[in-house]
Motif scaffolding. Structure first.
Motif, PDB file in Angstrom:
ATOM      1  N   UNK A 388      -7.368 -43.132   0.841  1.00 25.17           N
ATOM      2  CA  UNK A 388      -8.023 -41.905   1.295  1.00 25.17           C
ATOM      3  C   UNK A 388      -7.019 -41.118   2.127  1.00 25.17           C
ATOM      4  N   UNK A 389      -6.729 -39.891   1.701  1.00 24.47           N
ATOM      5  CA  UNK A 389      -5.732 -39.069   2.387  1.00 24.47           C
ATOM      6  C   UNK A 389      -6.460 -37.999   3.191  1.00 24.47           C
ATOM      7  N   UNK A 390      -6.305 -38.045   4.519  1.00 30.68           N
ATOM      8  CA  UNK A 390      -6.989 -37.137   5.428  1.00 30.68           C
ATOM      9  C   UNK A 390      -5.940 -36.266   6.116  1.00 30.68           C
ATOM     10  N   UNK A 391      -6.053 -34.971   5.943  1.00 26.11           N
ATOM     11  CA  UNK A 391      -5.182 -34.077   6.690  1.00 26.11           C
ATOM     12  C   UNK A 391      -5.784 -33.841   8.069  1.00 26.11           C
ATOM     13  N   UNK A 392      -4.991 -33.341   9.004  1.00 23.05           N
ATOM     14  CA  UNK A 392      -5.456 -33.201  10.386  1.00 23.05           C
ATOM     15  C   UNK A 392      -6.673 -32.288  10.483  1.00 23.05           C
ATOM     16  N   UNK A 393      -6.706 -31.217   9.666  1.00 22.02           N
ATOM     17  CA  UNK A 393      -7.838 -30.299   9.761  1.00 22.02           C
ATOM     18  C   UNK A 393      -9.118 -30.882   9.182  1.00 22.02           C
ATOM     19  N   UNK A 394      -9.037 -32.045   8.533  1.00 22.32           N
ATOM     20  CA  UNK A 394     -10.232 -32.660   7.953  1.00 22.32           C
ATOM     21  C   UNK A 394     -10.818 -33.769   8.820  1.00 22.32           C
ATOM     22  N   UNK A 395     -10.340 -33.925  10.024  1.00 22.93           N
ATOM     23  CA  UNK A 395     -10.839 -35.009  10.862  1.00 22.93           C
ATOM     24  C   UNK A 395     -12.322 -34.835  11.155  1.00 22.93           C
ATOM     25  N   UNK A 396     -12.828 -33.602  11.033  1.00 24.07           N
ATOM     26  CA  UNK A 396     -14.263 -33.390  11.171  1.00 24.07           C
ATOM     27  C   UNK A 396     -15.063 -34.118  10.114  1.00 24.07           C
ATOM     28  N   UNK A 397     -14.428 -34.524   9.011  1.00 20.11           N
ATOM     29  CA  UNK A 397     -15.083 -35.289   7.957  1.00 20.11           C
ATOM     30  C   UNK A 397     -14.813 -36.777   8.083  1.00 20.11           C
ATOM     31  N   UNK A 398     -14.316 -37.207   9.251  1.00 15.59           N
ATOM     32  CA  UNK A 398     -13.896 -38.594   9.410  1.00 15.59           C
ATOM     33  C   UNK A 398     -15.045 -39.568   9.142  1.00 15.59           C
ATOM     34  N   UNK A 399     -16.259 -39.227   9.581  1.00 16.14           N
ATOM     35  CA  UNK A 399     -17.395 -40.116   9.353  1.00 16.14           C
ATOM     36  C   UNK A 399     -17.630 -40.357   7.875  1.00 16.14           C
ATOM     37  N   UNK A 400     -17.568 -39.277   7.059  1.00 18.42           N
ATOM     38  CA  UNK A 400     -17.745 -39.426   5.620  1.00 18.42           C
ATOM     39  C   UNK A 400     -16.596 -40.230   5.015  1.00 18.42           C
ATOM     40  N   UNK A 401     -15.374 -39.986   5.492  1.00 19.69           N
ATOM     41  CA  UNK A 401     -14.230 -40.754   4.992  1.00 19.69           C
ATOM     42  C   UNK A 401     -14.393 -42.241   5.292  1.00 19.69           C
ATOM     43  N   UNK A 402     -14.854 -42.578   6.498  1.00 21.31           N
ATOM     44  CA  UNK A 402     -14.965 -43.986   6.866  1.00 21.31           C
ATOM     45  C   UNK A 402     -16.100 -44.671   6.109  1.00 21.31           C
ATOM     46  N   UNK A 403     -17.169 -43.949   5.828  1.00 23.61           N
ATOM     47  CA  UNK A 403     -18.241 -44.509   4.992  1.00 23.61           C
ATOM     48  C   UNK A 403     -17.687 -44.867   3.621  1.00 23.61           C
ATOM     49  N   UNK A 404     -16.870 -43.972   3.083  1.00 24.30           N
ATOM     50  CA  UNK A 404     -16.258 -44.223   1.784  1.00 24.30           C
ATOM     51  C   UNK A 404     -15.257 -45.370   1.877  1.00 24.30           C
ATOM     52  N   UNK A 405     -14.510 -45.440   2.974  1.00 26.51           N
ATOM     53  CA  UNK A 405     -13.528 -46.513   3.144  1.00 26.51           C
ATOM     54  C   UNK A 405     -14.205 -47.881   3.181  1.00 26.51           C
ATOM     55  N   UNK A 406     -15.333 -47.972   3.897  1.00 24.50           N
ATOM     56  CA  UNK A 406     -16.051 -49.248   3.970  1.00 24.50           C
ATOM     57  C   UNK A 406     -16.636 -49.629   2.610  1.00 24.50           C
ATOM     58  N   UNK A 407     -17.134 -48.641   1.882  1.00 21.61           N
ATOM     59  CA  UNK A 407     -17.731 -48.902   0.582  1.00 21.61           C
ATOM     60  C   UNK A 407     -16.700 -49.377  -0.424  1.00 21.61           C
ATOM     61  N   UNK A 408     -15.494 -48.800  -0.378  1.00 14.53           N
ATOM     62  CA  UNK A 408     -14.492 -49.038  -1.416  1.00 14.53           C
ATOM     63  C   UNK A 408     -13.407 -50.009  -0.978  1.00 14.53           C
ATOM     64  N   UNK A 409     -13.678 -50.825   0.049  1.00 19.58           N
ATOM     65  CA  UNK A 409     -12.667 -51.795   0.477  1.00 19.58           C
ATOM     66  C   UNK A 409     -12.190 -52.640  -0.719  1.00 19.58           C
ATOM     67  N   UNK A 410     -10.888 -53.013  -0.689  1.00 20.50           N
ATOM     68  CA  UNK A 410      -9.854 -52.731   0.308  1.00 20.50           C
ATOM     69  C   UNK A 410      -9.361 -51.279   0.221  1.00 20.50           C
TER      70      UNK A 410
END
Length: 576
Positions: A388-410
């Motif tokens: 998952x590639x997050x640019x600095x301006x997208x940190x407002x979407x961090x919660x959605x990114x982390x939900x996806x990260x947990x779902x798609x581990x590793x």
């Protein structure tokens, strides 16, 4: 009227649409007087608005007279304005079943409308279990037909909400679970800013949602074919004797990512409740099993104002980066591989020994030194990992990114230019910046010790990083410098970016000598300018030392300090 009945020919009765009589009374009339089943009454009554009335019959004259009188008495008793008229039928029609020339009645049989004589009607009359879907104009009619005999206050609904970025997985799961419905419809949404739910579908009148062709969006999941994802859908289904309905729709919440809402409708009671729990458990397992983005390189599409809105997932199709294409000092490359590739390979053994399997890596160095390229090397060489590639301006979407990260581990979570949101707190301009930093730190702290999530952060300015991020163990486990290329690295870069040019060894040596202290990005641009100069002079047949002099002077000196800084040139470089 009396003339119609005295002719002794077949007579049809016409129930006229007056716009005032409730549809519920028309259904009641059709059941009590004309002997329709509840489902037949629902579908026949729904035609009154479309056809400005309902034709019943034809019947023998004496039967028609008795039916008309009974209907008029019921209308008077209920004080309704409904009008029924009698009309003669010019000719009888053959029965579709026995072919006898007799008075016939229209009924639904085996997915189609047929005309049967009274004898055949008695033999085969049954409620239309397989009514053609095109008989329904409104969702409420379809639902009333489907749940005929069950009062509305005896229906219950339960729902599940999935993030919008899981839309493809939800569609794949729905397709598997609802492969054989009785009927399936799309729904016309008049107000796209509202969430469509079953309560809305069961509304009568001018605002009743209409049946519509299903609408699909193509969602790219990085495969040869996209997933066809519904905008909405209504399924009418049956499991044994239990009837249920499923509604799929967007859940719209202002300033938040749109989710996918699945609502299940069943008759109230223990059987219905147990069925709902089982269906939702199967649905969640099917969504989890779909994981159409697993093992791919992803970003969420979103606005840059931290509002939390997201349009979906972008799949990055990046070619595999070989180790030889990573231009780093060998010592640095081995350090990177030990802390990422080798670490990932030993996770299971670490877990058995009670060690944490999460990790944080910080890549730092001047701009243009290849940090992004290094991440591509890791992303395309981590077996089975989702990046998952997050640019600095997208940190407002961090919660959605982390939900996806947990779902798609590793998972490998990459946050580029982290210094833009993780600066020292004393230098922050607003509480908003600090909240974004806190969110990042909380997400890193909140991960379970045995989760398979790897954070890779990059920065051009490590000295400006907040101490809470850079100085606390457990958030950053290894900092790795991505330095300016040394002599051996510059030689590789010249050959890599100039692979299509006719570069003799003396020209390569001169380019390496003249680029001491520059970034990889500078060398890439230098090779392009050498190609331009060669094309102008002889069509790209040769590269000379004069071409190098001209390109270096133009990049470092002719444009001034700012141009040299923008291109990644070293400070204080000489012209010769």
């Amino acid at each position: 009227m009396h003339d119609v009945f005295t002719e002794n020919g077949p007579v049809k009765l016409f129930i006229r649409d007056d716009g005032d009589t409730p549809l519920s009374f028309v259904r009641h009339l059709l059941r009590v007087v004309f002997g329709k089943s509840e489902r037949e009454a629902i579908t026949v009554a729904a035609q009154i608005e479309d056809q400005y009335g309902i034709i019943c019959g034809p019947f023998p004259a004496q039967v028609a007279r008795a039916l008309l009188e009974a209907a008029q008495q019921l209308i008077r008793d209920d004080e309704q304005p409904l009008l029924i008229t009698a009309e003669a039928v010019d000719a009888v029609r053959p029965c579709d079943l026995c072919d006898a020339q007799r008075s016939v009645t229209n009924i639904f049989l085996n997915d189609r409308k047929v005309c049967l004589c009274s004898g055949c009607v008695l033999a085969v009359r049954r409620s239309s279990e397989e009514l053609p879907g095109d008989e329904f104009k409104f969702a409420v009619t379809a639902l009333d037909w489907h749940f005929a005999g069950v009062p509305r206050n005896q229906l219950l609904t339960r729902s599940r909400l999935f993030p919008g970025h899981m839309r493809a997985d939800v569609q794949i799961a729905i397709d598997r679970l609802l492969a054989d419905p009785i009927h399936f419809f799309g729904i016309h949404e008049e107000h796209r800013y509202e969430t469509l739910d079953v309560a809305t579908l069961m509304r009568y009148g001018r605002g009743a949602p209409a049946i519509a062709p299903p609408q699909y969006h193509d969602v790219d999941i990085g495969e040869a074919q996209p997933v066809k994802c519904l905008v909405n859908g209504l399924w009418l289904c049956r499991s044994g004797e239990l009837r249920y309905a499923v509604l799929l729709a967007f859940h719209r919440d202002y300033n938040r990512e749109s989710g996918m809402r699945i609502e299940l409708v069943v008759p109230a009671g223990m059987a219905g409740n147990a069925f709902v729990q089982r269906i939702f458990a199967e649905l969640e397992m099917a969504v989890d099993a779909a994981r159409s983005y697993r093992g791919k390189i992803l970003s969420l599409d979103g606005d840059a104002d931290y509002s939390g809105r997201s349009r979906g997932v972008t799949v990055h199709r990046l070619p595999t980066v070989d180790r030889d294409a990573v231009i780093l000092p060998e010592k640095t490359l081995r350090l990177l591989e030990r802390n990422v590739l080798d670490f990932v390979g030993s996770r299971e053994l670490l877990r058995r020994l009670g060690q944490s399997t999460r990790k944080g890596i910080l890549l730092y160095g001047p701009p243009g030194t290849g940090k992004t390229h290094t991440i591509r090397y890791l992303a395309t060489n981590l077996p089975g990992h989702t990046t998952l590639i997050i640019t600095a301006e997208q940190v407002g979407l961090l919660g959605a990114y982390m939900s996806l990260a947990r779902l798609l581990q590793p998972t490998m979570v990459v946050i580029e230019d982290v210094d833009l949101i993780a600066r020292d707190r004393d230098e922050m301009d607003s509480p908003c910046e600090e909240s974004l930093l806190n969110r990042l730190l909380n997400e890193m702290d909140g991960l379970k010790e045995d989760c398979d999530i790897l954070f890779v952060l990059t920065t051009n300015r490590p000295e400006e990083l907040e101490g809470a991020l850079a100085g606390r163990p457990g958030r950053i486990d290894q900092a790795i410098e991505v330095p300016l290329p040394d002599e051996a690295g510059r030689s590789k870069l010249v050959r890599l970016y100039g692979k299509g040019l006719p570069l003799a060894q003396p020209i390569v040596d001169e380019a390496v000598r003249r680029t001491a202290g520059v970034s990889a990005a500078f060398i890439k641009e230098l090779m392009r300018r050498l190609a331009q100069a060669s094309i102008v002079r002889d069509g790209g047949q040769d590269v000379t030392a004069d071409d190098i002099d001209g390109a270096v002077n133009e990049m470092l000196f002719d444009g001034g300090r700012l141009n040299a800084k923008l291109l990644g040139g070293a400070q204080g470089m000489s012209a010769g």
